[in-house]
Design a protein around this motif. Structure first.
Motif, PDB file in Angstrom:
ATOM      1  N   LEU A  20      31.204  29.945  34.105  1.00 22.68           N
ATOM      2  CA  LEU A  20      32.047  29.093  34.942  1.00 22.68           C
ATOM      3  C   LEU A  20      32.400  29.861  36.211  1.00 22.68           C
ATOM      4  O   LEU A  20      33.057  30.913  36.143  1.00 22.68           O
ATOM      5  CB  LEU A  20      33.334  28.717  34.204  1.00 22.68           C
ATOM      6  N   LEU A  21      31.984  29.351  37.339  1.00 21.33           N
ATOM      7  CA  LEU A  21      32.253  29.994  38.625  1.00 21.33           C
ATOM      8  C   LEU A  21      33.408  29.297  39.326  1.00 21.33           C
ATOM      9  O   LEU A  21      33.638  28.105  39.142  1.00 21.33           O
ATOM     10  CB  LEU A  21      31.008  29.929  39.516  1.00 21.33           C
ATOM     11  N   SER A  22      34.092  30.046  40.162  1.00 23.43           N
ATOM     12  CA  SER A  22      35.133  29.434  40.998  1.00 23.43           C
ATOM     13  C   SER A  22      34.479  28.493  42.007  1.00 23.43           C
ATOM     14  O   SER A  22      33.273  28.594  42.293  1.00 23.43           O
ATOM     15  CB  SER A  22      35.912  30.513  41.741  1.00 23.43           C
ATOM     16  N   ARG A  23      35.267  27.599  42.562  1.00 20.41           N
ATOM     17  CA  ARG A  23      34.756  26.697  43.603  1.00 20.41           C
ATOM     18  C   ARG A  23      34.216  27.519  44.784  1.00 20.41           C
ATOM     19  O   ARG A  23      33.182  27.189  45.373  1.00 20.41           O
ATOM     20  CB  ARG A  23      35.878  25.763  44.065  1.00 20.41           C
ATOM     21  N   GLN A  24      34.915  28.592  45.120  1.00 19.21           N
ATOM     22  CA  GLN A  24      34.487  29.466  46.218  1.00 19.21           C
ATOM     23  C   GLN A  24      33.095  30.047  45.945  1.00 19.21           C
ATOM     24  O   GLN A  24      32.221  30.041  46.821  1.00 19.21           O
ATOM     25  CB  GLN A  24      35.514  30.587  46.369  1.00 19.21           C
ATOM     26  N   GLN A  25      32.878  30.551  44.736  1.00 19.85           N
ATOM     27  CA  GLN A  25      31.581  31.115  44.377  1.00 19.85           C
ATOM     28  C   GLN A  25      30.494  30.047  44.360  1.00 19.85           C
ATOM     29  O   GLN A  25      29.379  30.285  44.830  1.00 19.85           O
ATOM     30  CB  GLN A  25      31.657  31.776  43.002  1.00 19.85           C
TER      31      GLN A  25
ATOM     32  N   ALA B  76      49.969  22.302  33.723  1.00 14.10           N
ATOM     33  CA  ALA B  76      50.088  23.765  33.775  1.00 14.10           C
ATOM     34  C   ALA B  76      48.712  24.397  33.600  1.00 14.10           C
ATOM     35  O   ALA B  76      47.904  23.945  32.787  1.00 14.10           O
ATOM     36  CB  ALA B  76      51.035  24.256  32.679  1.00 14.10           C
ATOM     37  N   GLU B  77      48.440  25.436  34.389  1.00 19.16           N
ATOM     38  CA  GLU B  77      47.088  25.986  34.473  1.00 19.16           C
ATOM     39  C   GLU B  77      47.034  27.472  34.126  1.00 19.16           C
ATOM     40  O   GLU B  77      48.033  28.192  34.221  1.00 19.16           O
ATOM     41  CB  GLU B  77      46.533  25.822  35.896  1.00 19.16           C
ATOM     42  N   VAL B  78      45.828  27.904  33.786  1.00 18.84           N
ATOM     43  CA  VAL B  78      45.467  29.313  33.762  1.00 18.84           C
ATOM     44  C   VAL B  78      44.398  29.493  34.822  1.00 18.84           C
ATOM     45  O   VAL B  78      43.447  28.710  34.904  1.00 18.84           O
ATOM     46  CB  VAL B  78      44.929  29.744  32.382  1.00 18.84           C
ATOM     47  N   LEU B  79      44.558  30.502  35.674  1.00 14.16           N
ATOM     48  CA  LEU B  79      43.616  30.772  36.757  1.00 14.16           C
ATOM     49  C   LEU B  79      42.927  32.100  36.489  1.00 14.16           C
ATOM     50  O   LEU B  79      43.593  33.126  36.331  1.00 14.16           O
ATOM     51  CB  LEU B  79      44.353  30.816  38.103  1.00 14.16           C
ATOM     52  N   VAL B  80      41.589  32.062  36.429  1.00 16.20           N
ATOM     53  CA  VAL B  80      40.795  33.249  36.099  1.00 16.20           C
ATOM     54  C   VAL B  80      39.915  33.591  37.293  1.00 16.20           C
ATOM     55  O   VAL B  80      39.160  32.745  37.783  1.00 16.20           O
ATOM     56  CB  VAL B  80      39.929  33.014  34.844  1.00 16.20           C
ATOM     57  N   TYR B  81      40.011  34.835  37.751  1.00 17.96           N
ATOM     58  CA  TYR B  81      39.253  35.285  38.920  1.00 17.96           C
ATOM     59  C   TYR B  81      38.218  36.317  38.506  1.00 17.96           C
ATOM     60  O   TYR B  81      38.526  37.220  37.734  1.00 17.96           O
ATOM     61  CB  TYR B  81      40.220  35.907  39.940  1.00 17.96           C
ATOM     62  N   PRO B  82      37.002  36.226  39.059  1.00 22.76           N
ATOM     63  CA  PRO B  82      36.448  35.175  39.922  1.00 22.76           C
ATOM     64  C   PRO B  82      35.563  34.199  39.140  1.00 22.76           C
ATOM     65  O   PRO B  82      35.093  33.220  39.684  1.00 22.76           O
ATOM     66  CB  PRO B  82      35.598  35.957  40.915  1.00 22.76           C
ATOM     67  N   GLN B  83      35.330  34.505  37.824  1.00 19.94           N
ATOM     68  CA  GLN B  83      34.476  33.648  37.028  1.00 19.94           C
ATOM     69  C   GLN B  83      34.754  33.883  35.551  1.00 19.94           C
ATOM     70  O   GLN B  83      35.473  34.813  35.181  1.00 19.94           O
ATOM     71  CB  GLN B  83      32.992  33.910  37.317  1.00 19.94           C
ATOM     72  N   ILE B  84      34.176  33.031  34.707  1.00 20.93           N
ATOM     73  CA  ILE B  84      34.312  33.153  33.263  1.00 20.93           C
ATOM     74  C   ILE B  84      32.909  33.274  32.683  1.00 20.93           C
ATOM     75  O   ILE B  84      32.047  32.420  32.932  1.00 20.93           O
ATOM     76  CB  ILE B  84      35.046  31.936  32.672  1.00 20.93           C
TER      77      ILE B  84
END
Length: 199
Positions: A33-38, A154-162
């Motif tokens: 899972l990549l961030s939108r930016q990636q 409510a969210e969990v934010l993982v940088y930069p990918q999973i």
């Protein structure tokens, strides 16, 4: 680690969740899972189920020194306002069950509500899970609660990918979706119908 597992059990966090269009799974199970930016920087093609107005707000936000779009967003409860808005597409939406230990990654943070909202607070220390309104996050109805729509997301934010290895399960709307996903031959994945996560 035992203390962390006990904390996750206390708040009934078996998984964190990410919703995606089922046609995106082939790419996700290849790259993670990549961030939108990636995703944008790599010019990857995918079907976006998010609200574009919300994404405009998210594109302007910085969380702990990182653009919000630099994180992969996850939910504590996928049966939330975002999915409700897309309930006409539910038969095409897969819900990924993510290992909650991604909370321990160096830049992971979590929030007490929708990350795009100006009054949402972000936390790093897992002891701050106690600050979240679990009653609203867990219950099936949010719209009759003050600030319920924000809190429910409510969210969990993982940088930069999973990584792919942290995607433990895929929950589906139908047996047909299960059959399609099994064609991807990801033997490590648990793939099952779970209509309780849908509307």
């Amino acid at each position: 680690m035992k203390q962390i597992e006990e904390l996750l059990a206390e708040y009934e966090i078996d998984y964190l969740y990410h919703m995606t269009y089922v046609d995106n799974l082939g790419s996700i199970l290849l790259r993670g899972l990549l961030s939108r930016q990636q995703t944008c920087s790599q010019n990857l093609t995918y079907t976006d189920i998010s609200d574009q107005e919300v994404q405009k707000r998210r594109s302007c936000k910085i969380v702990r020194g990182i653009p919000l779009h630099g994180y992969v967003p996850l939910y504590f409860n996928p049966r939330n306002p975002m999915l409700f808005v897309r309930k006409n597409l539910q038969s095409q939406i897969a819900i990924l069950g993510i290992d909650p230990l991604v909370l321990l990654q160096p830049h992971s943070v979590f929030s007490d509500g929708n990350a795009a909202c100006s009054n949402t607070v972000f936390y790093k220390d897992l002891s701050s899970l106690s600050r979240l309104n679990w009653k609203i996050i867990r219950q099936s109805i949010w719209y009759d609660q003050p600030d319920g729509k924000r809190i429910k997301c409510a969210e969990v934010l993982v940088y930069p990918q999973i990584a792919v290895r942290n995607i433990l399960s895929v929950f589906c709307y139908s047996d047909e979706m299960v059959a399609d996903i099994k064609k991807l031959r990801q033997d490590h994945l648990r793939i099952e119908v779970n209509r309780n996560l849908y509307f």
